[in-house]
Design an enzyme around this catalytic site. Structure first.
Site, PDB file in Angstrom:
ATOM      1  CD  GLU A 248      73.015 -12.872  15.268  1.00 52.14           C
ATOM      2  OE1 GLU A 248      74.049 -12.764  14.757  1.00 52.14           O
ATOM      3  OE2 GLU A 248      72.221 -12.215  15.480  1.00 52.14           O
TER       4      GLU A 248
ATOM      5  CB  SER B 292      53.770  23.166  64.353  1.00 55.86           C
ATOM      6  OG  SER B 292      52.772  24.489  63.920  1.00 55.86           O
TER       7      SER B 292
END
Length: 777
Positions: A79, A338
């Protein structure tokens, strides 16, 4: 000449002044960092989940350091090779583009620099000469305000990649299913070319076109010598496959939770370990296949050293409506069963009420109107504190909580961050230790970490910037003792003496099941990690037969297998300075006294805290026994007890260790003999030390044999009565509570199993009776 120079200076100054004015009048349209999509990241920076912005766009903010160097190389080479050298506009590229357009009578290349492309992304314009000029001016403006790294970062974050996808990271996850950090040469070339024509080249729709464009980039990289011919040739062999868009979706409920808590934050960095998260999600998904319909699960993994969360699985199947997968069970309030018992035992040790081998009684007891029983309805009689905790016995735990105080216990947990929730207006009561309260998995995990953090609990951390908040939950020594007790539980398939830390880290674990089989829990802590598992139905409906030990524990152990091994896991346990081992004796619970061996009915090795050896807890009903240690005068010749003014020619003082009254039905004949009083000599006054044993069982003879009637299909059935007492009588069959009846009512029971059976009747005053018989079918 001077006039010309002055004109040039004036002209330049005017241009600069105009530029400054235009820059102020038309400021850069930089994106608002407080708006846009939100991305939640793992600790390594890879996205876990993203949330689109108001326009539905998917975008993951990234910097040049966040993407593969191969991609940056392909992007800049294809680019804008002169990106780091031009001021935003490349005159050579512009002249080349114009010349190509004139020669070919059509646009061959746009001549746009990367800065110009960023300008167009931030402020779209028409494709006219004026639009191009506008783009160039904005590019120059960008270069004046930002450095090259910032401009490149804008491109990496906002470049269009088709549809609602913006930025290379979002595109990499959507099209390739991976982070832009880990791209191959072929993948880097593909993503470099897509923004040129994002709709026409979308690989999920136009794979062939995308491959042609990608190969063009690869040939350019080879022609310019950036990549070798061999590398580009191999890269071209990779096919671009059309695939459905797959944005990342890990720790989905945590990501949703954090995004909702901070709606203004665009990037949320979590502590999640991406690989461990994936492993845990796979574990849970696979494991749920064996469980009933509509079942969900939650798993939370925390690093003990920092309390940072490494894995967060909030539901069994995110997005599955049949399992209510949208409900986050890590922060849901549920009954803990528990799982609170270890904290109670640690507090009781810290208070000096018990040591690890203290004698506790697991027998039917009433605490006001509260009559707890065990999960399997059986009772064990005299048990050590360590065994009572490992076996998760209910009556000893309620007895301890009654002595510690439920309000104080709840306050201690709340202070450390483990908040217990009760119905509005209700105070903590004895039922909380059996699950009669509500709490969150994340609070339990933060509290359980204290067993491997020298007693310090804390708030679980989910983001990197969350401060560490920790508070003392228990004494360091008490934490060490309880952890040792829970580690002695062992792990299915692993013998403790042959334990291999390279295979599985030693874990202190506890399970829990809420009333009605609604919640199955398993929480475990190794030296390095704490793991919490919850399994149940989010709507609270029961899962009969599913409980902590068989439902949640296997998943906990599988999670432990997935954890990375650390040096801390192999560290041998060394007790803190205030913890020591001593030999103690039952029934008194005191250290072994060599001078009085008759007081030691059973010897056990106990962990004690701060040098204290607390005796066996006093009985709740003080009227049952005057003292656990009695010193009585005895006639040396007849071995009869002397009381009051009775005298004998030769007397001796005998010390007798007495077992608690509730333990008596479980003692064998030898222990009962050793703890019993010598008979009182005739004529001596009653000293009130003799236990009243007026209760007897009528309806079967001790040692009898019961048989099924000839030709009958009905098993033997007995109707027994408790004689000699008034009030309530509890009936136990083979150690299991079978009935709680008024003494005037018969106890009827059918004995279907062959073999020996024991029936025990317990009166409220402490008296008991038992019969043994044989059933032959």
């Amino acid at each position: 000449m001077r006039r010309w120079a002055r004109r040039m200076v004036a002209c330049t100054a005017g241009v600069l002044l105009l530029a400054v004015v235009l820059d102020r009048v038309f400021p850069l349209p930089l994106p608002d960092p407080t708006t846009g999509s939100t991305v939640v990241l793992a600790r390594d920076g890879t996205p876990l989940r993203a949330f689109p912005d108001e326009s539905g766009l998917w975008r993951y903010p990234v910097t040049p350091e966040d993407v593969s160097p191969l991609y940056l190389d392909a992007l800049l080479t294809y680019e804008d090779r002169w990106f780091h050298h031009h001021p935003g506009v490349n005159p050579g590229s512009m002249l080349r583009a114009v010349g190509q357009a004139i020669w070919h009578r059509r646009t061959i290349s746009g001549g746009s620099t990367l800065s110009m492309q960023v300008a167009r992304i931030l402020e779209p314009h028409s494709r006219t000469p004026w639009g191009k000029v506008h783009q160039m001016l904005r590019a120059l403006q960008l270069e004046a305000h930002l450095d090259k790294r910032q401009i490149l970062g804008l491109y990496l974050t906002y470049a269009p990649f088709g549809g609602t996808i913006q930025g290379v990271e979002a595109a990499s996850w959507a099209y390739l299913g991976k982070s832009a950090r880990h791209l191959s040469h072929a993948e880097a070339a593909l993503l470099a070319v897509l923004p040129q024509s994002p709709s026409r080249l979308r690989p999920d729709r136009h794979a062939a076109r995308a491959q042609v464009a990608r190969d063009k980039v690869l040939r350019r990289m080879a022609t310019l010598g950036r990549w070798s011919e061999a590398v580009t040739r191999d890269a071209m062999l990779e096919n671009v496959a059309a695939r459905a868009l797959e944005p990342p979706m890990q720790a989905a409920l945590l990501a949703e939770r954090l995004a909702q808590a901070a709606p203004q934050r665009r990037v949320i960095a979590t502590t999640i370990d991406r690989e461990l998260q994936a492993a845990m999600e796979t574990r849970v998904s696979t494991y749920l296949g064996r469980l009933p319909e509509r079942t969900s699960a939650a798993v939370l993994v925390v690093d003990n050293s920092t309390l940072e969360t490494l894995a967060y699985v909030g539901s069994g199947a995110f997005g599955d409506p049949t399992r209510l997968g949208h409900v986050d069970m890590i922060q849901a309030v549920r009954s803990p069963g528990s799982t609170l018992k270890p904290f109670l035992y640690a507090l009781a040790i810290e208070d000096g009420l018990i040591h690890s081998e203290s004698l506790l009684i697991d027998a039917p007891q009433a605490f006001g109107d509260y009559r707890p029983g065990n999960f399997d309805l059986a009772f064990n009689g005299p048990v050590a504190a360590a065994d009572a905790l490992r076996l998760s016995l209910n009556v000893p735990a309620v007895d301890l909580l009654d002595r510690v105080g439920p309000s104080r216990f709840a306050a201690r947990l709340s202070h450390a961050g483990a908040n217990l929730q009760f119905p509005r207006g209700a105070d903590p009561n004895l039922a909380l230790i059996l699950g009669g309260t509500g709490t969150r998995l994340e609070d339990l995990v933060g509290a359980y970490a204290a067993f491997n953090r020298r007693g310090l609990a804390g708030a679980v951390r989910y983001t990197i910037d969350t401060p560490l908040v920790e508070r003392r939950l228990m004494d360091e020594g008490a934490a060490w003792i309880v952890r040792d007790i829970l580690e002695a539980n062992g792990q299915p398939g692993v013998q403790r003496e042959t334990f291999d830390p390279g295979r599985r880290a030693r874990m202190a674990w506890k399970t829990g099941t809420s009333f009605g089989y609604r919640d199955a829990w398993a929480i475990g802590s190794t030296r390095a990690y704490t793991v919490g598992v919850w399994i149940g139905r989010p709507d609270g409906t029961p899962m009969p037969g599913q409980y902590g030990a068989i439902t949640a524990l296997p998943l906990l152990l599988q999670a432990n297998d997935s954890l990375p091994r650390r040096a801390a896991d192999a560290t041998p346990p060394v007790p803190p300075p205030n913890v020591a081992q001593v030999d103690i004796c039952w029934p008194l619970g005191l250290p072994l006294d060599p001078a009085r061996p008759q007081l030691c009915h059973k010897k056990r090795t106990a962990w004690i805290l701060d040098g204290a050896t607390p005796p066996t807890l006093p009985e709740r009903d003080a009227a049952q026994w005057s003292s656990p240690l009695l010193n009585v005068r005895v006639d040396a010749r007849t071995n009869q007890r002397l009381t009051g003014d009775c005298r004998a020619p030769r007397e001796t003082l005998r010390a007798i260790a007495r077992w608690p009254a509730l333990a008596q039905p479980w003692l064998d004949a030898d222990l009962r003999r050793r703890s019993s009083l010598p008979p009182r000599r005739a004529g001596c006054v009653d000293d009130g030390l003799e236990q009243t044993l007026s209760l007897r069982i009528d309806g079967v003879r001790d040692g009898a044999t019961l048989m099924r009637a000839p030709g009958s299909a009905t098993a033997p059935r007995l109707a027994l009565r408790a004689l000699g007492v008034q009030g309530r009588v509890r009936w136990l069959v083979d150690g299991r509570l079978a009935a709680d009846l008024d003494s005037a009512k018969p106890f009827e029971h059918e004995y279907t199993a062959s073999g020996e059976h024991t029936v025990t009747a317990l009166a409220a005053g402490g008296s008991y009776a038992r019969v043994d018989f044989l059933v032959s079918q």
